[in-house]
Design a protein around this motif. Structure first.
Motif, PDB file in Angstrom:
ATOM      1  N   LYS A  19      16.393  -5.533 -34.952  1.00  0.00           N
ATOM      2  CA  LYS A  19      16.117  -5.488 -36.034  1.00  0.00           C
ATOM      3  C   LYS A  19      14.369  -5.894 -35.220  1.00  0.00           C
ATOM      4  O   LYS A  19      13.181  -4.795 -35.375  1.00  0.00           O
ATOM      5  CB  LYS A  19      16.413  -5.970 -37.426  1.00  0.00           C
ATOM      6  N   VAL A  20      14.383  -6.953 -34.430  1.00  0.00           N
ATOM      7  CA  VAL A  20      12.847  -7.174 -33.878  1.00  0.00           C
ATOM      8  C   VAL A  20      12.566  -5.625 -33.468  1.00  0.00           C
ATOM      9  O   VAL A  20      11.623  -5.145 -33.140  1.00  0.00           O
ATOM     10  CB  VAL A  20      13.654  -8.524 -33.318  1.00  0.00           C
ATOM     11  N   ALA A  21      13.490  -5.844 -32.139  1.00  0.00           N
ATOM     12  CA  ALA A  21      13.345  -4.174 -31.683  1.00  0.00           C
ATOM     13  C   ALA A  21      13.007  -3.702 -32.229  1.00  0.00           C
ATOM     14  O   ALA A  21      11.489  -2.360 -31.743  1.00  0.00           O
ATOM     15  CB  ALA A  21      14.513  -3.750 -30.406  1.00  0.00           C
ATOM     16  N   LEU A  22      13.719  -2.646 -33.614  1.00  0.00           N
ATOM     17  CA  LEU A  22      12.783  -2.242 -34.429  1.00  0.00           C
ATOM     18  C   LEU A  22      11.739  -1.904 -34.460  1.00  0.00           C
ATOM     19  O   LEU A  22      10.822  -1.272 -34.735  1.00  0.00           O
ATOM     20  CB  LEU A  22      13.934  -1.757 -35.272  1.00  0.00           C
ATOM     21  N   PHE A  23      11.630  -3.376 -35.328  1.00  0.00           N
ATOM     22  CA  PHE A  23      10.063  -3.446 -36.052  1.00  0.00           C
ATOM     23  C   PHE A  23       8.871  -3.971 -34.809  1.00  0.00           C
ATOM     24  O   PHE A  23       7.947  -3.264 -35.590  1.00  0.00           O
ATOM     25  CB  PHE A  23      10.059  -4.543 -36.557  1.00  0.00           C
ATOM     26  N   THR A  24       9.411  -3.643 -34.095  1.00  0.00           N
ATOM     27  CA  THR A  24       8.419  -4.023 -32.650  1.00  0.00           C
ATOM     28  C   THR A  24       7.253  -2.415 -32.533  1.00  0.00           C
ATOM     29  O   THR A  24       6.276  -2.148 -32.634  1.00  0.00           O
ATOM     30  CB  THR A  24       8.356  -4.567 -31.653  1.00  0.00           C
ATOM     31  N   GLN A  25       9.001  -1.275 -31.931  1.00  0.00           N
ATOM     32  CA  GLN A  25       8.430   0.086 -32.227  1.00  0.00           C
ATOM     33  C   GLN A  25       7.287   0.294 -33.161  1.00  0.00           C
ATOM     34  O   GLN A  25       6.516   1.003 -33.178  1.00  0.00           O
ATOM     35  CB  GLN A  25       9.782   0.880 -32.390  1.00  0.00           C
ATOM     36  N   THR A  26       7.874   0.244 -34.243  1.00  0.00           N
ATOM     37  CA  THR A  26       7.650   0.957 -35.352  1.00  0.00           C
ATOM     38  C   THR A  26       6.167   0.512 -36.048  1.00  0.00           C
ATOM     39  O   THR A  26       5.090   1.402 -36.341  1.00  0.00           O
ATOM     40  CB  THR A  26       8.851   1.147 -36.714  1.00  0.00           C
ATOM     41  N   THR A  27       6.285  -0.860 -35.932  1.00  0.00           N
ATOM     42  CA  THR A  27       4.402  -1.982 -36.270  1.00  0.00           C
ATOM     43  C   THR A  27       3.757  -1.975 -35.354  1.00  0.00           C
ATOM     44  O   THR A  27       2.969  -1.953 -35.628  1.00  0.00           O
ATOM     45  CB  THR A  27       5.143  -3.011 -37.276  1.00  0.00           C
ATOM     46  N   GLY A  28       3.994  -1.898 -34.374  1.00  0.00           N
ATOM     47  CA  GLY A  28       3.352  -2.726 -33.188  1.00  0.00           C
ATOM     48  C   GLY A  28       3.379  -3.679 -33.054  1.00  0.00           C
ATOM     49  O   GLY A  28       2.041  -4.487 -32.114  1.00  0.00           O
ATOM     50  N   LEU A  29       3.705  -4.704 -33.805  1.00  0.00           N
ATOM     51  CA  LEU A  29       3.338  -6.168 -34.333  1.00  0.00           C
ATOM     52  C   LEU A  29       4.589  -6.761 -32.844  1.00  0.00           C
ATOM     53  O   LEU A  29       5.164  -6.462 -31.846  1.00  0.00           O
ATOM     54  CB  LEU A  29       4.303  -6.965 -34.976  1.00  0.00           C
ATOM     55  N   ASP A  30       4.280  -8.112 -32.140  1.00  0.00           N
ATOM     56  CA  ASP A  30       4.475  -9.008 -31.495  1.00  0.00           C
ATOM     57  C   ASP A  30       5.588  -8.822 -31.369  1.00  0.00           C
ATOM     58  O   ASP A  30       6.138  -9.395 -33.297  1.00  0.00           O
ATOM     59  CB  ASP A  30       3.562 -10.098 -30.962  1.00  0.00           C
ATOM     60  N   PRO A  31       6.811  -9.564 -30.489  1.00  0.00           N
ATOM     61  CA  PRO A  31       8.026  -9.612 -31.198  1.00  0.00           C
ATOM     62  C   PRO A  31       8.341 -11.054 -31.777  1.00  0.00           C
ATOM     63  O   PRO A  31       9.348 -10.962 -32.794  1.00  0.00           O
ATOM     64  CB  PRO A  31       9.176  -9.948 -29.317  1.00  0.00           C
ATOM     65  N   LEU A  32       7.724 -12.035 -31.449  1.00  0.00           N
ATOM     66  CA  LEU A  32       7.616 -13.200 -32.319  1.00  0.00           C
ATOM     67  C   LEU A  32       7.083 -12.870 -33.807  1.00  0.00           C
ATOM     68  O   LEU A  32       8.213 -13.438 -34.416  1.00  0.00           O
ATOM     69  CB  LEU A  32       7.071 -13.895 -31.649  1.00  0.00           C
ATOM     70  N   ILE A  33       5.852 -12.646 -34.266  1.00  0.00           N
ATOM     71  CA  ILE A  33       6.136 -12.214 -35.522  1.00  0.00           C
ATOM     72  C   ILE A  33       6.569 -11.273 -36.169  1.00  0.00           C
ATOM     73  O   ILE A  33       7.007 -11.058 -37.417  1.00  0.00           O
ATOM     74  CB  ILE A  33       4.308 -11.057 -35.553  1.00  0.00           C
ATOM     75  N   ALA A  34       7.441 -10.415 -35.254  1.00  0.00           N
ATOM     76  CA  ALA A  34       8.536  -9.018 -36.023  1.00  0.00           C
ATOM     77  C   ALA A  34       9.501  -9.757 -36.446  1.00  0.00           C
ATOM     78  O   ALA A  34       9.997 -10.200 -38.094  1.00  0.00           O
ATOM     79  CB  ALA A  34       8.972  -8.066 -35.197  1.00  0.00           C
TER      80      ALA A  34
END
Length: 690
Positions: A19-34
């Protein structure tokens, strides 16, 4: 002497890599924030988009979700058209006072004849009562509207109906078994569980009623912003969950507040020292600066001061009332410090074993002490709930002290004081922990109490002093149904592990862009293992100012930090695992990111060279090791005796086996100095063979 550490339980969220990888890719958030937003229950990219921008969500009409809203609006329209007088009965906390001010402003704008009353905290206690109802009736009131109270006031509401008054209840507290016989009830607890309006505080319910009524009359223009500002103040000050519409509307309200058109809010911002240059306020600006100044009025002053502050159109009066709030808040702080000190002294005196004569009573689920000083305290760990009562405490501030005691001891706290010189009646406040529902606990004691009310996290109550022992034992019985021994430590909920090198200004800006953080959407907490404490000193009112260092292949990465009200733990050990929030520190024109410490423990990730060590102390040889995951330090002497102590605990075990071990106070120098020598050996020793 051994360094004392906070007694805490850490809960570190599992990493959700996919999920972190997916959210990082779709939102541009830092992995820690994801990882943080995954921890907040965000399950897919669509939910993530709504979380990042709540305005994209299509809200249902509140008329569809609140069954009695249409009727409530119609009753107010009728009162307006007939010239019938409407009276608001508010509450004396920030939620109730902002709710009252919000409706006073709205009804004045709509041309509704309106007055208000707020019960006296000292004389009346919480909520509408028969005296207020009768005074309204004598004044010719036709419609009573409660805000932030009323749902538990069956007798008072029934009396109003008997007198021929129309009653609308707006409240957000938990529902009693029997609802009052009001003409209409607006309470988020009565609507569907998945409604975005479910998390509203009392001021949120008042906001919906005011806006919906204004819309129905075509008179909303020029009203929305001022109501939204009051909604924002009350919602955050009441610690309402910042989810659903609360999060959506607060994002707007926080942007409005720095340039508020409400004179009282402008004055409050000025006296509280909040920067007006900010593009938006943050929840902490309200929670720690504006909110307490409003709350102080209701706690130890006259609520009318806050109502006048938030409704006046006169600059001089606004500043005068803001200064009154400031003075009352200073008095409130002094009272809180005094009562907290007295409560802690009473609790810890008994925990250590008071030499004073006392009545000691023990049951299978509780231990109770009533000392000659009239302080009521007892073995809260055995009882799994802390009840403490003492005369001469100001019951307007004991709720704040209850929250501090929960933070310190990690158990539900019920704190009270006597209302009369004869000590026949007690009034109190309660604060809970996640696994303990305060309102259900009070309901469990229904037959022992007078008035009571509240919700999952907090409540208020009154009882006859003769019922105090039975009340504590009944609460303990309830606590045993929902709390295990491991729950009885303050909980630190941690989102992710971070290295100091990741904690950049850009990273902080990503966190800050996701405001508002708060109850139900907690500010992110990160942790970093095995850091060095490079500098530490006590500053201000018992706070710790620190500099930490994390060893990296490129040298030591340093971070400054602050630990509020942690002077009792000074000095901290040289190496620690640290849990923290990030905050900006503005000093002499410079802005730096620093750690706001919320938790520490002895390192659990110890290098292979320091898991075991041999050392000499006072001419004797010892072997020590740190056992994971229990985080237990064990020290063995040449006779095979072992001293075992877990991080943050003041009592250890000594013996050759656990079966024959005895409990010992490891804060005594004979043990404390030995433990300090063992910790130093683990940090500096060379590897030894197992």
């Amino acid at each position: 002497m051994i360094n004392r550490l906070p007694s805490q339980r850490w809960q570190i969220a599992p990493t959700a890599k996919e999920k972190v990888a997916l959210f990082t890719q779709t939102t541009g958030l830092d992995p820690l924030i994801a990882q943080v937003i995954v921890n907040r229950g965000i399950d897919n990219p669509e939910e993530a988009s709504t979380y990042l921008d709540p305005e994209v969500e299509q809200l249902p009409s509140p008329l569809d979700d609140f069954p009695d809203l249409t009727k409530s609006v119609a009753l107010l329209q009728e009162a307006r058209s007939s010239g019938e007088k409407v009276a608001i009965c508010g509450d004396y906390d920030a939620d109730g006072m902002t709710s009252t001010a919000l409706l006073l402003r709205a009804f004045a704008h709509l041309g509704i004849d309106v007055d208000y009353a707020i019960p006296s905290r000292m004389k009346d206690g919480y909520g509408i009562n028969q005296r207020i109802v009768e005074e309204f009736a004598e004044a010719g009131v036709g419609l009573i509207l409660t805000v932030d109270n009323g749902i538990s006031a069956y007798e008072a509401i029934a009396h109003a109906v008997e007198l021929g008054l129309t009653v609308i209840i707006t409240d957000h507290h938990d529902l009693p078994e029997k609802l009052p016989p009001a003409d209409a009830i607006l309470n988020p607890k009565l609507i569907r569980p998945d409604s975005p309006y479910r998390s509203l505080a009392g001021v949120g319910v008042a906001y919906i009623l005011a806006v919906t009524t204004a819309q129905s009359l075509g008179l909303l223009k020029g009203l929305t912003n001022q109501l939204l500002e009051l909604f924002t103040l009350g919602t955050i000050a009441d610690l309402a969950p910042l989810v659903g519409v609360n999060r959506r509307w607060l994002k707007r309200g926080l942007r409005l507040l720095p340039k508020s058109k409400i004179l009282g809010i402008q004055a409050l911002i000025e006296v509280a020292g909040v920067s007006e240059s900010q593009k938006a306020l943050k929840p902490d600006d309200i929670g720690f600066k504006l909110g307490p100044r409003i709350n102080a009025v209701g706690r130890i002053g006259d609520p009318q001061v806050a109502i006048e502050l938030l409704t006046t159109t006169d600059d001089e009066l606004a500043l005068s009332k803001a200064m009154e709030c400031e003075q009352l808040n200073h008095q409130r702080q002094q009272l809180c410090e005094q009562i907290e000190h007295e409560a802690i002294s009473a609790i810890e005196e008994f925990q250590k074993g008071s030499p004073q004569p006392a009545l000691y009573r023990k049951t299978n689920a509780s231990a109770l002490v009533t000392a000659p000083t009239q302080t009521h305290a007892y073995d809260y760990l055995q009882a799994r709930v802390l009840v403490i009562v003492q005369p001469n405490w100001h019951h307007g501030v004991i709720g704040i002290v209850a929250s501090r005691l929960v933070e310190r001891y990690g158990v539900p706290v019920f704190i009270g004081t006597y209302e009369d010189e004869a000590k026949t009646h007690i009034r109190g406040s309660a604060r809970g922990i996640r696994e303990f529902n305060v309102f259900q606990g009070l309901e469990y004691c229904d037959d022992l109490l007078g008035k009571y009310g509240g919700h999952h996290a907090a409540g208020g109550f009154s009882l006859a002093a003769a019922n105090l022992t039975a009340f504590q034992q009944r609460l303990s019985e309830f606590a045993y149904q929902c709390l295990e021994r491991e729950h009885l430590k303050p909980l630190v909920e941690i989102d992710a592990e971070a290295n100091f090198s990741q904690l950049s200004p850009g990273f902080y800006q990503q966190i800050d862009s996701l405001q508002p953080w708060g109850i139900g959407n907690n500010f992110p907490i990160f942790w970093t293992p095995n850091v060095r404490v490079l500098e530490q000193r006590i500053v201000g009112k018992n706070h710790l100012k620190l500099v930490f260092g994390q060893d990296t292949p490129h040298g030591t990465k340093k971070m400054g930090g602050i630990a509020w009200r942690w002077g009792a733990y000074f000095p901290l050990p040289n190496r620690l695992d640290v849990a923290y929030k990030l905050q900006e520190n503005h000093f002499q024109g410079q802005t730096n990111i620093e750690l706001q410490l919320v938790g520490v423990r002895l390192p659990t990730k110890v290098s292979s060279s320091s898991k075991k060590a041999k050392f000499a102390y006072q001419g004797n040889s010892y072997l020590c090791n740190l056992v994971e995951p229990e985080n237990e330090l064990r020290i063995r002497n040449s006779r095979g005796e072992v001293l075992a102590i877990r991080a943050g605990e003041s009592v250890g075990l000594r013996g050759k086996t656990r079966d024959d071990a005895v409990s010992v106070d490891v804060t005594k120098p004979i043990y404390a100095n030995l433990i300090q020598a063992a910790i130093a050996a683990l940090e500096t020793s060379s590897p030894i063979e197992p």
